[in-house]
Design an enzyme around this catalytic site. Sequence first.
Site, short mmCIF file in Angstrom:
data_model
loop_
_atom_site.label_atom_id
_atom_site.label_comp_id
_atom_site.label_asym_id
_atom_site.label_seq_id
_atom_site.Cartn_x
_atom_site.Cartn_y
_atom_site.Cartn_z
N ASN A 181 -7.73 5.78 -4.06
CA ASN A 181 -8.69 4.67 -4.13
C ASN A 181 -10.09 5.25 -4.21
OD1 ASN A 181 -9.16 1.69 -3.85
ND2 ASN A 181 -10.37 2.37 -2.09
N ARG A 182 -11.01 4.47 -4.79
CA ARG A 182 -12.42 4.85 -4.74
C ARG A 182 -13.02 4.32 -3.45
NH1 ARG A 182 -14.60 6.95 -9.29
NH2 ARG A 182 -15.85 7.91 -7.66
N CYS A 208 4.32 -32.32 -8.00
CA CYS A 208 5.73 -32.21 -8.41
C CYS A 208 6.22 -30.78 -8.45
CB CYS A 208 5.95 -32.87 -9.77
SG CYS A 208 5.16 -32.01 -11.16
N LEU A 266 -8.61 5.85 -10.77
CA LEU A 266 -7.16 5.69 -10.87
C LEU A 266 -6.58 6.20 -12.19
CD1 LEU A 266 -5.48 4.46 -8.53
CD2 LEU A 266 -7.89 3.90 -8.41
N HIS A 318 0.28 -12.15 -4.87
CA HIS A 318 -0.64 -13.30 -4.88
C HIS A 318 -0.46 -14.19 -6.10
CE1 HIS A 318 -3.33 -10.55 -2.24
NE2 HIS A 318 -2.44 -11.21 -1.52
N GLY A 378 -5.69 1.75 -5.65
CA GLY A 378 -6.82 0.87 -5.93
C GLY A 378 -6.95 -0.31 -5.00
N SER A 379 -6.66 -0.13 -3.73
CA SER A 379 -6.83 -1.21 -2.76
C SER A 379 -7.57 -0.70 -1.54
CB SER A 379 -5.47 -1.79 -2.35
OG SER A 379 -5.64 -2.78 -1.34
#
Length: 300
Positions: free
Chosen positions: A267-268, A153, A285, A142, A241-242
């Site tokens: 992950n949590r 430009c 994590l 991202h 962590g996603s």
Amino acid sequence: MAGEGSGSVLGGVPGAPPDRPGADPGRRFRMLADLVSDGEVVVLSGAGLSTESGIPDYRGETGRVRRAEPMTYQAFTGSAAARRRYWARSHLGWRHIARAAPNAGHRAVAELQRRGLVAGVITQNVDGLHQAAGARDVIELHGGLDRVRCLSCGERTPRELLDRRLRAANPGWDARAEAVNPDGDAVLADDRVDSFRVVDCLGCGGLLKPDVIFFGENVPRARVQECYALTERAGVLLVLGSSLTVMSGYRFVRRAAEHAVPVVIVNRGPTRGDADALLRFDAPLGPALTALLSELDPAP
């Protein structure tokens, strides 16, 4: 090998059936260590990896108290008022992101890469903390908040330069952020937004935008294809962590599953990819990845 302490750090999925392969925490942890020790690990990280650095996430524990919705590309490009609101809030939020330091999770990923076990890092985060921890060749899915791009430009310039220009254009502006979101967008009172002055591209006078993918904007196709290719070659896809709620990251879990690449998720809380995971750990994590490093052979 992993003992009771490691098993408690890397807890299992609540309610997992006892006959599920690897349901025992200690056994599951050893399976994770074995997979990682084989190398060719591709890391897919999300905002949950940076919460221990003081940057909130969108949907986890810290995200539940967030009070502002992310800026969309359509709103940013279609409204001068929306751009002023974004830059006023981001001007404050950027300071918070820029001060953040890598945590134990970022350092563990960099160390795994240094040992030759990590073949690539794909991050959904825009905070640059993987690189600050020493990770190399990170694919920023991202983009990154440390750069600014002109929409006319296309010139890219450092965020520090824009920060100095905004400070000069807004002398005496002393607003304080009430909260900061993971994309650097701070929560700010409307009356402080109204007095903020935005600056444009020095080269062509075009609109400036942070070099990140806003909601409603597509990740460049070449970047996606690079991530697909990396995922298909992986020995294991390690999701850190996603929640995988949005397709932007979840598609790589699906691609891994299609190519019989094992998926491990740390992950949590639950994630959209849990059904595709060989192993799933509900754990903080930093402690989890530190325990993983301890389980592996000592660094050469």
